[in-house]
Design a protein around this motif. Structure first.
Motif, PDB file in Angstrom:
ATOM      1  N   VAL A   1       0.852  -1.190   0.000  1.00 13.28           N
ATOM      2  CA  VAL A   1       0.000   0.000   0.000  1.00 13.28           C
ATOM      3  C   VAL A   1       0.890   1.242   0.000  1.00 13.28           C
ATOM      4  O   VAL A   1       1.718   1.435   0.888  1.00 13.28           O
ATOM      5  CB  VAL A   1      -0.927   0.006   1.241  1.00 13.28           C
ATOM      6  CG1 VAL A   1      -1.774   1.267   1.269  1.00 13.28           C
ATOM      7  CG2 VAL A   1      -1.816  -1.230   1.242  1.00 13.28           C
ATOM      8  N   LEU A   2       0.724   2.075  -1.038  1.00 15.14           N
ATOM      9  CA  LEU A   2       1.520   3.308  -1.157  1.00 15.14           C
ATOM     10  C   LEU A   2       0.724   4.500  -0.634  1.00 15.14           C
ATOM     11  O   LEU A   2      -0.452   4.385  -0.301  1.00 15.14           O
ATOM     12  CB  LEU A   2       1.908   3.546  -2.614  1.00 15.14           C
ATOM     13  CG  LEU A   2       2.753   2.475  -3.282  1.00 15.14           C
ATOM     14  CD1 LEU A   2       3.182   2.935  -4.677  1.00 15.14           C
ATOM     15  CD2 LEU A   2       3.979   2.157  -2.452  1.00 15.14           C
ATOM     16  N   ASN A   3       1.390   5.664  -0.589  1.00 18.40           N
ATOM     17  CA  ASN A   3       0.808   6.840   0.045  1.00 18.40           C
ATOM     18  C   ASN A   3      -0.136   7.613  -0.870  1.00 18.40           C
ATOM     19  O   ASN A   3       0.107   8.766  -1.229  1.00 18.40           O
ATOM     20  CB  ASN A   3       1.926   7.754   0.546  1.00 18.40           C
ATOM     21  CG  ASN A   3       1.404   8.857   1.454  1.00 18.40           C
ATOM     22  OD1 ASN A   3       0.215   8.954   1.731  1.00 18.40           O
ATOM     23  ND2 ASN A   3       2.306   9.704   1.911  1.00 18.40           N
ATOM     24  N   GLN A   4      -1.210   6.953  -1.273  1.00 21.54           N
ATOM     25  CA  GLN A   4      -2.287   7.633  -1.995  1.00 21.54           C
ATOM     26  C   GLN A   4      -3.609   7.067  -1.512  1.00 21.54           C
ATOM     27  O   GLN A   4      -3.647   5.980  -0.938  1.00 21.54           O
ATOM     28  CB  GLN A   4      -2.168   7.389  -3.503  1.00 21.54           C
ATOM     29  CG  GLN A   4      -0.999   8.101  -4.130  1.00 21.54           C
ATOM     30  CD  GLN A   4      -1.336   8.639  -5.482  1.00 21.54           C
ATOM     31  OE1 GLN A   4      -2.067   9.613  -5.597  1.00 21.54           O
ATOM     32  NE2 GLN A   4      -0.825   7.985  -6.513  1.00 21.54           N
ATOM     33  N   SER A   5      -4.669   7.795  -1.771  1.00 25.69           N
ATOM     34  CA  SER A   5      -5.987   7.358  -1.323  1.00 25.69           C
ATOM     35  C   SER A   5      -6.230   5.909  -1.769  1.00 25.69           C
ATOM     36  O   SER A   5      -5.975   5.556  -2.917  1.00 25.69           O
ATOM     37  CB  SER A   5      -7.040   8.299  -1.922  1.00 25.69           C
ATOM     38  OG  SER A   5      -8.223   8.207  -1.204  1.00 25.69           O
TER      39      SER A   5
ATOM     40  N   VAL B   1       0.249  -3.605  -6.074  1.00 25.74           N
ATOM     41  CA  VAL B   1       0.631  -2.319  -5.492  1.00 25.74           C
ATOM     42  C   VAL B   1      -0.538  -1.343  -5.619  1.00 25.74           C
ATOM     43  O   VAL B   1      -0.925  -0.977  -6.732  1.00 25.74           O
ATOM     44  CB  VAL B   1       1.874  -1.730  -6.185  1.00 25.74           C
ATOM     45  CG1 VAL B   1       2.344  -0.462  -5.456  1.00 25.74           C
ATOM     46  CG2 VAL B   1       2.996  -2.754  -6.250  1.00 25.74           C
ATOM     47  N   ALA B   2      -1.105  -0.960  -4.498  1.00 27.02           N
ATOM     48  CA  ALA B   2      -2.250  -0.044  -4.496  1.00 27.02           C
ATOM     49  C   ALA B   2      -1.774   1.394  -4.327  1.00 27.02           C
ATOM     50  O   ALA B   2      -0.898   1.679  -3.525  1.00 27.02           O
ATOM     51  CB  ALA B   2      -3.207  -0.411  -3.373  1.00 27.02           C
ATOM     52  N   GLY B   3      -2.372   2.312  -5.100  1.00 23.87           N
ATOM     53  CA  GLY B   3      -2.025   3.726  -4.996  1.00 23.87           C
ATOM     54  C   GLY B   3      -0.762   4.060  -5.757  1.00 23.87           C
ATOM     55  O   GLY B   3      -0.037   4.993  -5.413  1.00 23.87           O
ATOM     56  N   ALA B   4      -0.503   3.300  -6.828  1.00 27.49           N
ATOM     57  CA  ALA B   4       0.760   3.417  -7.547  1.00 27.49           C
ATOM     58  C   ALA B   4       0.729   4.435  -8.678  1.00 27.49           C
ATOM     59  O   ALA B   4       1.781   4.813  -9.199  1.00 27.49           O
ATOM     60  CB  ALA B   4       1.133   2.058  -8.123  1.00 27.49           C
ATOM     61  N   LEU B   5      -0.459   4.830  -9.096  1.00 34.16           N
ATOM     62  CA  LEU B   5      -0.603   5.724 -10.250  1.00 34.16           C
ATOM     63  C   LEU B   5      -1.270   7.014  -9.821  1.00 34.16           C
ATOM     64  O   LEU B   5      -1.941   7.066  -8.795  1.00 34.16           O
ATOM     65  CB  LEU B   5      -1.432   5.021 -11.333  1.00 34.16           C
ATOM     66  CG  LEU B   5      -0.913   3.654 -11.764  1.00 34.16           C
ATOM     67  CD1 LEU B   5      -1.929   2.955 -12.669  1.00 34.16           C
ATOM     68  CD2 LEU B   5       0.424   3.784 -12.487  1.00 34.16           C
ATOM     69  N   GLY B   6      -1.105   8.072 -10.628  1.00 34.57           N
ATOM     70  CA  GLY B   6      -1.651   9.368 -10.262  1.00 34.57           C
ATOM     71  C   GLY B   6      -0.780  10.040  -9.223  1.00 34.57           C
ATOM     72  O   GLY B   6       0.322   9.582  -8.923  1.00 34.57           O
TER      73      GLY B   6
END
Lengths: 258, 267
Positions: free
Chosen positions: A30-34, A141-146
Protein backbone atom coordinates in the motif's frame (compact mmCIF):
# COMPACT_ATOMS: atom_id res chain seq x y z
CA UNK A 1 9.80 -18.83 -26.52
CA UNK A 2 7.86 -19.67 -23.39
CA UNK A 3 4.28 -18.58 -22.86
CA UNK A 4 3.36 -16.39 -19.88
CA UNK A 5 -0.26 -16.23 -18.71
CA UNK A 6 -1.88 -13.23 -17.09
CA UNK A 7 -5.28 -12.82 -15.49
CA UNK A 8 -6.70 -10.20 -13.13
CA UNK A 9 -8.26 -12.81 -10.87
CA UNK A 10 -7.17 -10.71 -7.86
CA UNK A 11 -10.03 -8.34 -8.78
CA UNK A 12 -12.64 -11.11 -8.56
CA UNK A 13 -14.55 -11.81 -5.35
CA UNK A 14 -13.25 -15.36 -5.35
CA UNK A 15 -10.35 -16.74 -7.31
CA UNK A 16 -11.45 -19.46 -9.76
CA UNK A 17 -9.52 -22.73 -9.56
CA UNK A 18 -7.42 -23.36 -12.65
CA UNK A 19 -6.14 -26.91 -12.72
CA UNK A 20 -3.78 -26.11 -15.61
CA UNK A 21 -1.63 -23.68 -13.71
CA UNK A 22 -0.57 -23.44 -10.06
CA UNK A 23 -2.34 -20.62 -8.23
CA UNK A 24 -0.46 -17.40 -7.67
CA UNK A 25 0.47 -16.19 -4.21
CA UNK A 26 -0.28 -12.51 -3.74
CA UNK A 27 1.49 -9.86 -1.73
CA UNK A 28 0.01 -6.38 -1.31
CA UNK A 29 1.93 -3.12 -0.97
CA UNK A 30 0.00 0.00 0.00
CA UNK A 31 1.52 3.31 -1.16
CA UNK A 32 0.81 6.84 0.04
CA UNK A 33 -2.29 7.63 -2.00
CA UNK A 34 -5.99 7.36 -1.32
CA UNK A 35 -6.87 3.64 -1.15
CA UNK A 36 -8.55 2.31 -4.33
CA UNK A 37 -12.16 1.24 -3.71
CA UNK A 38 -11.26 -2.47 -4.12
CA UNK A 39 -8.46 -2.43 -1.51
CA UNK A 40 -10.31 -4.72 0.96
CA UNK A 41 -10.66 -7.27 -1.85
CA UNK A 42 -6.94 -7.10 -2.67
CA UNK A 43 -6.19 -7.45 1.04
CA UNK A 44 -8.23 -10.67 1.20
CA UNK A 45 -6.35 -12.19 -1.75
CA UNK A 46 -2.92 -11.36 -0.35
CA UNK A 47 -0.91 -13.40 2.14
CA UNK A 48 1.62 -10.70 2.85
CA UNK A 49 0.67 -7.08 3.50
CA UNK A 50 3.11 -4.19 3.48
CA UNK A 51 2.86 -0.46 3.74
CA UNK A 52 5.45 1.74 2.08
CA UNK A 53 6.02 4.56 4.61
CA UNK A 54 3.03 6.97 4.30
CA UNK A 55 0.90 4.13 2.92
CA UNK A 56 0.42 3.28 6.59
CA UNK A 57 -1.31 6.65 7.11
CA UNK A 58 -3.73 5.78 4.31
CA UNK A 59 -4.43 2.33 5.73
CA UNK A 60 -5.00 3.77 9.21
CA UNK A 61 -7.21 6.67 8.06
CA UNK A 62 -9.14 5.10 5.22
CA UNK A 63 -9.67 1.38 5.82
CA UNK A 64 -12.30 2.10 8.51
CA UNK A 65 -14.20 4.16 5.90
CA UNK A 66 -14.88 0.95 3.95
CA UNK A 67 -16.63 -0.45 7.05
CA UNK A 68 -18.61 2.49 8.42
CA UNK A 69 -20.76 0.31 10.68
CA UNK A 70 -17.80 -1.12 12.50
CA UNK A 71 -15.62 0.29 15.20
CA UNK A 72 -12.60 1.96 13.55
CA UNK A 73 -10.14 0.42 15.96
CA UNK A 74 -11.46 -3.09 15.22
CA UNK A 75 -11.05 -2.50 11.49
CA UNK A 76 -7.49 -1.26 11.96
CA UNK A 77 -6.55 -4.31 14.00
CA UNK A 78 -8.07 -6.63 11.43
CA UNK A 79 -6.22 -4.94 8.56
CA UNK A 80 -2.84 -5.12 10.20
CA UNK A 81 0.17 -4.92 7.89
CA UNK A 82 2.95 -7.46 8.36
CA UNK A 83 5.53 -4.73 7.88
CA UNK A 84 6.00 -1.04 7.19
CA UNK A 85 9.14 -0.26 5.25
CA UNK A 86 10.61 2.89 3.81
CA UNK A 87 12.54 6.00 4.68
CA UNK A 88 9.87 6.95 7.24
CA UNK A 89 9.65 10.60 6.26
CA UNK A 90 5.88 10.49 5.64
CA UNK A 91 4.40 8.16 8.27
CA UNK A 92 2.68 9.96 11.16
CA UNK A 93 3.91 9.30 14.65
CA UNK A 94 0.48 8.24 15.93
CA UNK A 95 0.13 5.78 13.05
CA UNK A 96 3.63 4.38 13.59
CA UNK A 97 2.99 3.95 17.30
CA UNK A 98 -0.32 2.18 16.70
CA UNK A 99 1.07 -0.37 14.26
CA UNK A 100 4.13 -0.95 16.45
CA UNK A 101 1.81 -1.64 19.37
CA UNK A 102 -0.11 -4.33 17.49
CA UNK A 103 2.99 -6.12 16.27
CA UNK A 104 3.68 -4.77 12.78
CA UNK A 105 7.36 -5.02 11.86
CA UNK A 106 8.86 -1.58 11.29
CA UNK A 107 11.79 -1.49 8.87
CA UNK A 108 13.38 1.92 8.92
CA UNK A 109 15.51 2.56 5.85
CA UNK A 110 15.84 6.30 6.27
CA UNK A 111 19.57 6.15 5.54
CA UNK A 112 18.91 4.82 2.04
CA UNK A 113 18.03 7.64 -0.32
CA UNK A 114 18.99 5.75 -3.48
CA UNK A 115 15.81 3.72 -3.89
CA UNK A 116 12.12 4.55 -3.64
CA UNK A 117 9.91 3.21 -0.85
CA UNK A 118 8.23 0.84 -3.32
CA UNK A 119 11.62 -0.48 -4.45
CA UNK A 120 12.47 -1.18 -0.80
CA UNK A 121 9.20 -3.06 -0.31
CA UNK A 122 9.73 -5.18 -3.40
CA UNK A 123 13.20 -6.23 -2.24
CA UNK A 124 11.73 -7.11 1.16
CA UNK A 125 9.08 -9.33 -0.43
CA UNK A 126 11.54 -10.88 -2.87
CA UNK A 127 14.02 -11.65 -0.10
CA UNK A 128 11.26 -13.06 2.13
CA UNK A 129 10.19 -15.56 -0.54
CA UNK A 130 11.93 -18.78 -1.34
CA UNK A 131 12.89 -19.45 -4.96
CA UNK A 132 10.02 -21.90 -5.29
CA UNK A 133 7.49 -19.30 -4.21
CA UNK A 134 8.85 -16.55 -6.46
CA UNK A 135 7.76 -18.22 -9.65
CA UNK A 136 4.13 -17.97 -8.67
CA UNK A 137 4.37 -14.78 -6.62
CA UNK A 138 2.45 -11.71 -7.74
CA UNK A 139 2.92 -8.35 -6.00
CA UNK A 140 -0.09 -6.02 -6.06
CA UNK A 141 0.63 -2.32 -5.49
CA UNK A 142 -2.25 -0.04 -4.50
CA UNK A 143 -2.02 3.73 -5.00
CA UNK A 144 0.76 3.42 -7.55
CA UNK A 145 -0.60 5.72 -10.25
CA UNK A 146 -1.65 9.37 -10.26
CA UNK A 147 -0.47 11.83 -7.66
CA UNK A 148 3.02 13.27 -8.06
CA UNK A 149 4.24 12.46 -11.56
CA UNK A 150 7.83 11.67 -10.57
CA UNK A 151 6.54 9.18 -7.98
CA UNK A 152 4.43 7.47 -10.65
CA UNK A 153 7.46 7.24 -12.96
CA UNK A 154 9.55 5.83 -10.10
CA UNK A 155 6.84 3.17 -9.60
CA UNK A 156 6.85 2.30 -13.31
CA UNK A 157 10.64 1.99 -13.19
CA UNK A 158 10.29 -0.57 -10.41
CA UNK A 159 8.45 -2.82 -12.90
CA UNK A 160 11.50 -2.66 -15.19
CA UNK A 161 14.07 -3.06 -12.43
CA UNK A 162 12.35 -6.26 -11.26
CA UNK A 163 11.27 -7.54 -14.68
CA UNK A 164 11.42 -11.18 -13.58
CA UNK A 165 8.80 -10.59 -10.87
CA UNK A 166 5.07 -10.21 -11.44
CA UNK A 167 4.18 -6.73 -10.14
CA UNK A 168 0.83 -5.06 -10.83
CA UNK A 169 0.35 -1.32 -10.27
CA UNK A 170 -3.23 -0.40 -9.42
CA UNK A 171 -5.33 2.73 -9.11
CA UNK A 172 -9.10 3.25 -9.14
CA UNK A 173 -8.99 3.69 -12.91
CA UNK A 174 -6.34 1.35 -14.28
CA UNK A 175 -3.91 -1.45 -13.75
CA UNK A 176 -0.47 -1.70 -15.34
CA UNK A 177 2.12 -4.47 -15.56
CA UNK A 178 5.16 -5.41 -17.60
CA UNK A 179 5.11 -7.92 -20.46
CA UNK A 180 8.77 -8.98 -20.65
CA UNK A 181 10.12 -9.50 -24.16
CA UNK A 182 11.51 -12.85 -23.13
CA UNK A 183 8.04 -14.41 -23.36
CA UNK A 184 4.94 -14.63 -25.52
CA UNK A 185 1.93 -13.42 -23.54
CA UNK A 186 -1.66 -14.53 -23.10
CA UNK A 187 -3.84 -12.11 -21.16
CA UNK A 188 -7.15 -13.60 -20.02
CA UNK A 189 -9.58 -10.69 -19.69
CA UNK A 190 -11.93 -10.69 -16.71
CA UNK A 191 -14.64 -8.67 -18.41
CA UNK A 192 -16.77 -8.36 -15.27
CA UNK A 193 -14.10 -6.18 -13.63
CA UNK A 194 -11.80 -4.79 -16.31
CA UNK A 195 -11.79 -3.26 -19.76
CA UNK A 196 -12.62 -2.45 -22.41
CA UNK A 197 -10.05 0.36 -22.68
CA UNK A 198 -6.46 -0.81 -22.89
CA UNK A 199 -3.01 0.00 -24.19
CA UNK A 200 0.46 -1.31 -24.93
CA UNK A 201 3.33 1.02 -24.18
CA UNK A 202 7.01 0.86 -25.25
CA UNK A 203 8.20 2.73 -22.17
CA UNK A 204 11.92 3.39 -22.06
CA UNK A 205 12.76 1.81 -25.42
CA UNK A 206 11.21 1.70 -28.89
CA UNK A 207 9.82 -1.58 -30.16
CA UNK A 208 10.63 -2.50 -33.77
CA UNK A 209 8.02 -5.21 -33.92
CA UNK A 210 4.96 -6.07 -31.85
CA UNK A 211 2.09 -8.38 -32.77
CA UNK A 212 -1.23 -8.80 -31.00
CA UNK A 213 -4.57 -10.58 -31.25
CA UNK A 214 -7.79 -9.76 -29.44
CA UNK A 215 -7.73 -5.97 -29.73
CA UNK A 216 -9.88 -3.66 -31.84
CA UNK A 217 -6.69 -2.24 -33.37
CA UNK A 218 -4.26 -5.13 -33.44
CA UNK A 219 -0.54 -4.73 -34.06
CA UNK A 220 1.05 -6.76 -36.84
CA UNK A 221 4.84 -6.61 -36.69
CA UNK A 222 4.17 -2.96 -35.99
CA UNK A 223 6.76 -0.51 -34.77
CA UNK A 224 5.92 1.44 -31.62
CA UNK A 225 7.79 4.32 -29.99
CA UNK A 226 7.23 7.61 -28.21
CA UNK A 227 7.05 10.28 -30.87
CA UNK A 228 5.30 7.79 -33.14
CA UNK A 229 2.72 5.09 -32.56
CA UNK A 230 1.92 4.13 -28.97
CA UNK A 231 -1.17 1.94 -28.56
CA UNK A 232 -3.52 3.83 -26.24
CA UNK A 233 -7.34 4.06 -26.20
CA UNK A 234 -7.36 0.57 -27.69
CA UNK A 235 -10.33 -1.70 -26.98
CA UNK A 236 -10.51 -5.36 -25.96
CA UNK A 237 -12.49 -7.65 -28.20
CA UNK A 238 -13.36 -10.97 -26.67
CA UNK A 239 -11.72 -12.60 -23.67
CA UNK A 240 -8.14 -13.22 -24.67
CA UNK A 241 -5.39 -10.92 -25.82
CA UNK A 242 -2.05 -12.22 -27.05
CA UNK A 243 1.11 -10.12 -27.30
CA UNK A 244 4.53 -10.77 -28.71
CA UNK A 245 7.20 -8.10 -28.95
CA UNK A 246 10.93 -7.60 -29.40
CA UNK A 247 10.82 -5.12 -26.52
CA UNK A 248 9.47 -4.95 -22.97
CA UNK A 249 5.97 -3.45 -23.12
CA UNK A 250 3.65 -2.16 -20.45
CA UNK A 251 0.12 -3.55 -20.60
CA UNK A 252 -2.63 -1.37 -19.17
CA UNK A 253 -6.37 -1.93 -18.91
CA UNK A 254 -9.14 0.15 -17.38
CA UNK A 255 -10.85 -1.06 -14.21
CA UNK A 256 -14.64 -0.98 -14.21
CA UNK A 257 -16.44 1.33 -11.81
CA UNK A 258 -18.43 -1.26 -9.90
CA UNK B 1 23.92 24.07 -29.48
CA UNK B 2 21.27 26.71 -28.80
CA UNK B 3 20.00 27.48 -25.33
CA UNK B 4 16.30 27.07 -24.51
CA UNK B 5 14.83 28.88 -21.51
CA UNK B 6 11.94 27.60 -19.41
CA UNK B 7 10.00 29.28 -16.63
CA UNK B 8 6.62 28.50 -15.04
CA UNK B 9 5.51 32.13 -15.14
CA UNK B 10 2.03 30.90 -16.15
CA UNK B 11 1.61 29.83 -12.51
CA UNK B 12 2.34 33.34 -11.23
CA UNK B 13 -0.46 35.84 -10.60
CA UNK B 14 1.07 38.27 -13.08
CA UNK B 15 3.72 37.55 -15.66
CA UNK B 16 6.99 39.30 -14.86
CA UNK B 17 8.40 41.31 -17.75
CA UNK B 18 11.66 39.89 -19.03
CA UNK B 19 13.58 42.43 -21.10
CA UNK B 20 15.90 39.70 -22.46
CA UNK B 21 13.32 37.46 -24.08
CA UNK B 22 10.02 38.09 -25.90
CA UNK B 23 7.00 37.09 -23.81
CA UNK B 24 5.34 33.77 -24.55
CA UNK B 25 1.80 33.55 -25.89
CA UNK B 26 -0.21 30.93 -24.05
CA UNK B 27 -2.98 28.68 -25.27
CA UNK B 28 -4.97 26.55 -22.83
CA UNK B 29 -6.49 23.12 -23.51
CA UNK B 30 -8.86 21.57 -20.99
CA UNK B 31 -9.06 17.78 -20.88
CA UNK B 32 -11.73 15.59 -19.31
CA UNK B 33 -10.53 15.57 -15.70
CA UNK B 34 -11.38 17.61 -12.65
CA UNK B 35 -10.04 21.15 -13.20
CA UNK B 36 -6.79 21.86 -11.32
CA UNK B 37 -7.25 24.49 -8.61
CA UNK B 38 -5.21 27.08 -10.57
CA UNK B 39 -7.30 26.77 -13.77
CA UNK B 40 -8.73 30.34 -13.55
CA UNK B 41 -5.13 31.63 -13.36
CA UNK B 42 -4.10 29.62 -16.46
CA UNK B 43 -7.20 30.92 -18.23
CA UNK B 44 -6.19 34.54 -17.56
CA UNK B 45 -2.72 34.01 -19.04
CA UNK B 46 -3.99 32.33 -22.20
CA UNK B 47 -5.02 34.08 -25.41
CA UNK B 48 -6.69 30.98 -26.86
CA UNK B 49 -8.92 28.56 -24.94
CA UNK B 50 -9.89 25.09 -26.13
CA UNK B 51 -11.75 22.15 -24.68
CA UNK B 52 -10.94 18.64 -25.80
CA UNK B 53 -14.35 16.92 -26.02
CA UNK B 54 -15.41 16.09 -22.41
CA UNK B 55 -13.15 18.85 -21.10
CA UNK B 56 -16.14 21.05 -21.93
CA UNK B 57 -18.22 19.14 -19.34
CA UNK B 58 -15.57 19.92 -16.71
CA UNK B 59 -15.46 23.60 -17.65
CA UNK B 60 -19.25 23.85 -17.57
CA UNK B 61 -19.68 21.97 -14.27
CA UNK B 62 -16.62 23.11 -12.32
CA UNK B 63 -15.64 26.66 -13.29
CA UNK B 64 -18.64 28.11 -11.39
CA UNK B 65 -17.37 26.31 -8.27
CA UNK B 66 -14.30 28.58 -8.26
CA UNK B 67 -16.66 31.59 -7.96
CA UNK B 68 -19.34 30.45 -5.53
CA UNK B 69 -20.61 33.96 -4.94
CA UNK B 70 -21.39 34.53 -8.61
CA UNK B 71 -24.21 33.35 -10.80
CA UNK B 72 -23.14 30.13 -12.49
CA UNK B 73 -24.40 31.21 -15.88
CA UNK B 74 -22.38 34.44 -15.71
CA UNK B 75 -19.23 32.48 -14.89
CA UNK B 76 -19.85 30.10 -17.79
CA UNK B 77 -20.28 32.96 -20.24
CA UNK B 78 -17.12 34.64 -19.00
CA UNK B 79 -15.10 31.45 -19.32
CA UNK B 80 -16.16 30.73 -22.87
CA UNK B 81 -13.86 28.47 -24.90
CA UNK B 82 -12.93 29.60 -28.41
CA UNK B 83 -13.39 26.03 -29.67
CA UNK B 84 -14.30 22.52 -28.63
CA UNK B 85 -12.56 19.85 -30.66
CA UNK B 86 -12.45 16.09 -30.51
CA UNK B 87 -14.35 12.99 -31.42
CA UNK B 88 -17.34 14.20 -29.34
CA UNK B 89 -18.02 10.91 -27.62
CA UNK B 90 -17.81 12.38 -24.11
CA UNK B 91 -19.34 15.88 -24.26
CA UNK B 92 -22.87 16.09 -22.86
CA UNK B 93 -25.62 17.35 -25.12
CA UNK B 94 -26.65 20.14 -22.73
CA UNK B 95 -23.05 21.34 -22.50
CA UNK B 96 -22.59 21.22 -26.29
CA UNK B 97 -25.83 23.13 -26.85
CA UNK B 98 -24.86 25.80 -24.30
CA UNK B 99 -21.45 26.51 -25.81
CA UNK B 100 -22.86 26.46 -29.34
CA UNK B 101 -25.42 29.04 -28.27
CA UNK B 102 -22.77 31.44 -26.98
CA UNK B 103 -20.61 31.18 -30.08
CA UNK B 104 -17.96 28.56 -29.30
CA UNK B 105 -16.67 26.88 -32.45
CA UNK B 106 -17.47 23.18 -32.47
CA UNK B 107 -15.04 21.03 -34.44
CA UNK B 108 -16.36 17.52 -34.69
CA UNK B 109 -13.66 15.02 -35.59
CA UNK B 110 -15.59 11.89 -34.72
CA UNK B 111 -14.50 10.21 -37.94
CA UNK B 112 -10.86 10.37 -36.89
CA UNK B 113 -10.03 7.56 -34.49
CA UNK B 114 -6.29 7.64 -35.17
CA UNK B 115 -5.37 10.53 -32.89
CA UNK B 116 -6.32 11.48 -29.36
CA UNK B 117 -8.48 14.50 -28.55
CA UNK B 118 -5.42 16.33 -27.20
CA UNK B 119 -3.49 15.61 -30.40
CA UNK B 120 -6.40 17.13 -32.40
CA UNK B 121 -6.38 20.24 -30.21
CA UNK B 122 -2.63 20.74 -30.52
CA UNK B 123 -2.83 20.51 -34.34
CA UNK B 124 -5.69 23.06 -34.27
CA UNK B 125 -3.58 25.49 -32.23
CA UNK B 126 -0.48 24.90 -34.35
CA UNK B 127 -2.40 25.45 -37.58
CA UNK B 128 -4.08 28.58 -36.20
CA UNK B 129 -0.71 30.17 -35.39
CA UNK B 130 1.61 31.82 -37.86
CA UNK B 131 5.28 30.80 -37.94
CA UNK B 132 6.26 33.97 -36.12
CA UNK B 133 3.85 33.22 -33.30
CA UNK B 134 4.82 29.56 -32.98
CA UNK B 135 8.30 30.31 -31.73
CA UNK B 136 6.94 31.98 -28.63
CA UNK B 137 3.77 29.90 -28.27
CA UNK B 138 3.30 27.72 -25.20
CA UNK B 139 0.36 25.32 -24.93
CA UNK B 140 -0.85 24.63 -21.39
CA UNK B 141 -2.86 21.42 -20.90
CA UNK B 142 -4.98 21.08 -17.76
CA UNK B 143 -6.13 17.68 -16.51
CA UNK B 144 -3.44 15.86 -18.47
CA UNK B 145 -2.10 13.55 -15.75
CA UNK B 146 -3.73 10.95 -13.54
CA UNK B 147 -7.02 9.29 -14.45
CA UNK B 148 -6.92 6.46 -16.97
CA UNK B 149 -3.31 5.41 -17.44
CA UNK B 150 -3.51 4.90 -21.21
CA UNK B 151 -4.91 8.44 -21.57
CA UNK B 152 -1.99 9.83 -19.58
CA UNK B 153 0.48 7.94 -21.79
CA UNK B 154 -1.29 9.26 -24.89
CA UNK B 155 -0.88 12.80 -23.53
CA UNK B 156 2.83 12.22 -22.86
CA UNK B 157 3.19 10.93 -26.40
CA UNK B 158 1.74 14.20 -27.71
CA UNK B 159 4.74 15.99 -26.12
CA UNK B 160 7.04 13.68 -28.07
CA UNK B 161 5.07 13.93 -31.34
CA UNK B 162 5.18 17.75 -31.26
CA UNK B 163 8.73 18.07 -29.92
CA UNK B 164 9.23 21.47 -31.59
CA UNK B 165 6.27 23.02 -29.73
CA UNK B 166 6.25 24.09 -26.07
CA UNK B 167 3.53 22.01 -24.42
CA UNK B 168 3.12 21.79 -20.63
CA UNK B 169 0.98 19.06 -19.06
CA UNK B 170 -0.52 20.11 -15.72
CA UNK B 171 -2.32 18.48 -12.83
CA UNK B 172 -2.89 19.62 -9.24
CA UNK B 173 0.33 17.89 -8.21
CA UNK B 174 2.81 18.26 -11.05
CA UNK B 175 3.77 19.76 -14.36
CA UNK B 176 5.62 17.96 -17.14
CA UNK B 177 7.25 19.11 -20.37
CA UNK B 178 9.77 17.90 -22.89
CA UNK B 179 13.41 19.02 -22.99
CA UNK B 180 14.40 18.30 -26.60
CA UNK B 181 17.92 16.94 -27.06
CA UNK B 182 18.52 19.55 -29.78
CA UNK B 183 19.05 22.23 -27.12
CA UNK B 184 20.79 22.99 -23.86
CA UNK B 185 18.19 23.93 -21.24
CA UNK B 186 17.92 26.53 -18.49
CA UNK B 187 14.95 26.09 -16.20
CA UNK B 188 14.23 29.12 -14.02
CA UNK B 189 12.49 27.82 -10.91
CA UNK B 190 9.56 29.85 -9.59
CA UNK B 191 10.06 28.75 -6.00
CA UNK B 192 6.86 30.42 -4.77
CA UNK B 193 4.69 28.06 -6.84
CA UNK B 194 6.73 24.99 -7.76
CA UNK B 195 9.19 22.50 -6.33
CA UNK B 196 11.14 21.24 -4.61
CA UNK B 197 10.43 17.72 -5.88
CA UNK B 198 11.48 17.12 -9.47
CA UNK B 199 12.64 14.51 -11.95
CA UNK B 200 14.21 13.90 -15.35
CA UNK B 201 12.83 11.01 -17.36
CA UNK B 202 14.13 9.21 -20.48
CA UNK B 203 10.60 8.28 -21.52
CA UNK B 204 10.95 6.73 -24.94
CA UNK B 205 14.61 6.03 -25.30
CA UNK B 206 17.59 5.50 -22.98
CA UNK B 207 19.96 8.40 -22.51
CA UNK B 208 23.69 7.57 -22.62
CA UNK B 209 24.70 10.87 -21.18
CA UNK B 210 22.90 13.61 -19.26
CA UNK B 211 24.40 16.43 -17.24
CA UNK B 212 22.66 18.81 -14.86
CA UNK B 213 23.32 21.61 -12.41
CA UNK B 214 21.01 22.92 -9.71
CA UNK B 215 19.71 19.61 -8.38
CA UNK B 216 20.49 17.86 -5.13
CA UNK B 217 21.53 14.75 -7.05
CA UNK B 218 23.04 16.13 -10.23
CA UNK B 219 23.79 14.03 -13.27
CA UNK B 220 27.31 14.11 -14.68
CA UNK B 221 27.48 12.43 -18.09
CA UNK B 222 25.23 9.91 -16.39
CA UNK B 223 23.36 7.17 -18.20
CA UNK B 224 19.61 6.97 -17.57
CA UNK B 225 17.11 4.33 -18.67
CA UNK B 226 14.09 2.41 -17.48
CA UNK B 227 15.37 -0.65 -15.70
CA UNK B 228 18.26 1.41 -14.41
CA UNK B 229 18.60 4.96 -13.16
CA UNK B 230 15.70 7.34 -13.72
CA UNK B 231 15.94 10.62 -11.82
CA UNK B 232 12.83 10.82 -9.63
CA UNK B 233 12.31 12.27 -6.14
CA UNK B 234 15.13 14.69 -6.93
CA UNK B 235 15.21 18.12 -5.29
CA UNK B 236 15.69 21.56 -6.78
CA UNK B 237 18.43 23.55 -5.07
CA UNK B 238 18.44 27.24 -5.83
CA UNK B 239 16.63 29.00 -8.63
CA UNK B 240 18.15 27.62 -11.79
CA UNK B 241 18.49 24.13 -13.18
CA UNK B 242 20.46 23.37 -16.34
CA UNK B 243 20.13 20.19 -18.39
CA UNK B 244 22.09 18.82 -21.32
CA UNK B 245 21.38 15.38 -22.73
CA UNK B 246 21.91 13.22 -25.80
CA UNK B 247 18.26 12.17 -25.58
CA UNK B 248 14.84 13.84 -25.22
CA UNK B 249 14.02 14.00 -21.52
CA UNK B 250 10.82 14.84 -19.68
CA UNK B 251 11.21 17.45 -16.94
CA UNK B 252 8.74 17.27 -14.08
CA UNK B 253 8.36 19.39 -10.97
CA UNK B 254 5.83 19.36 -8.14
CA UNK B 255 3.33 22.20 -7.85
CA UNK B 256 2.91 23.76 -4.41
CA UNK B 257 -0.43 23.46 -2.67
CA UNK B 258 -1.31 27.14 -2.56
CA UNK B 259 -4.27 29.19 -3.67
CA UNK B 260 -6.01 28.64 -0.35
CA UNK B 261 -8.11 31.74 -1.01
CA UNK B 262 -9.79 30.10 -3.96
CA UNK B 263 -12.48 27.57 -3.18
CA UNK B 264 -11.17 24.11 -3.94
CA UNK B 265 -13.25 22.07 -6.31
CA UNK B 266 -14.63 19.07 -4.45
CA UNK B 267 -13.10 15.87 -5.83
Amino acid sequence: MDLMHHSSTFLLPSIPVDSHRPPLTYALVVLNQSLPRFTPLLWQQARLHLCADGGANRLFDEMPLFFPKENASDVRRRYKPDAIKGDMDSIRKDVLDFYKSIGTKIIDKSHDQDTTDLHKCITYIRDSSSDVNKSNLCILVAGALGGRFDHEIGNLNVLYCFSSLRIVLLSNDSLVYLLPRTHRHEIHIQTSVEGPHCGLIPLGMPSSSSTTTGLQWNLNNTEMKFGGLVSTSNVIEGEKVTVQSDSNLLWTISIKKL
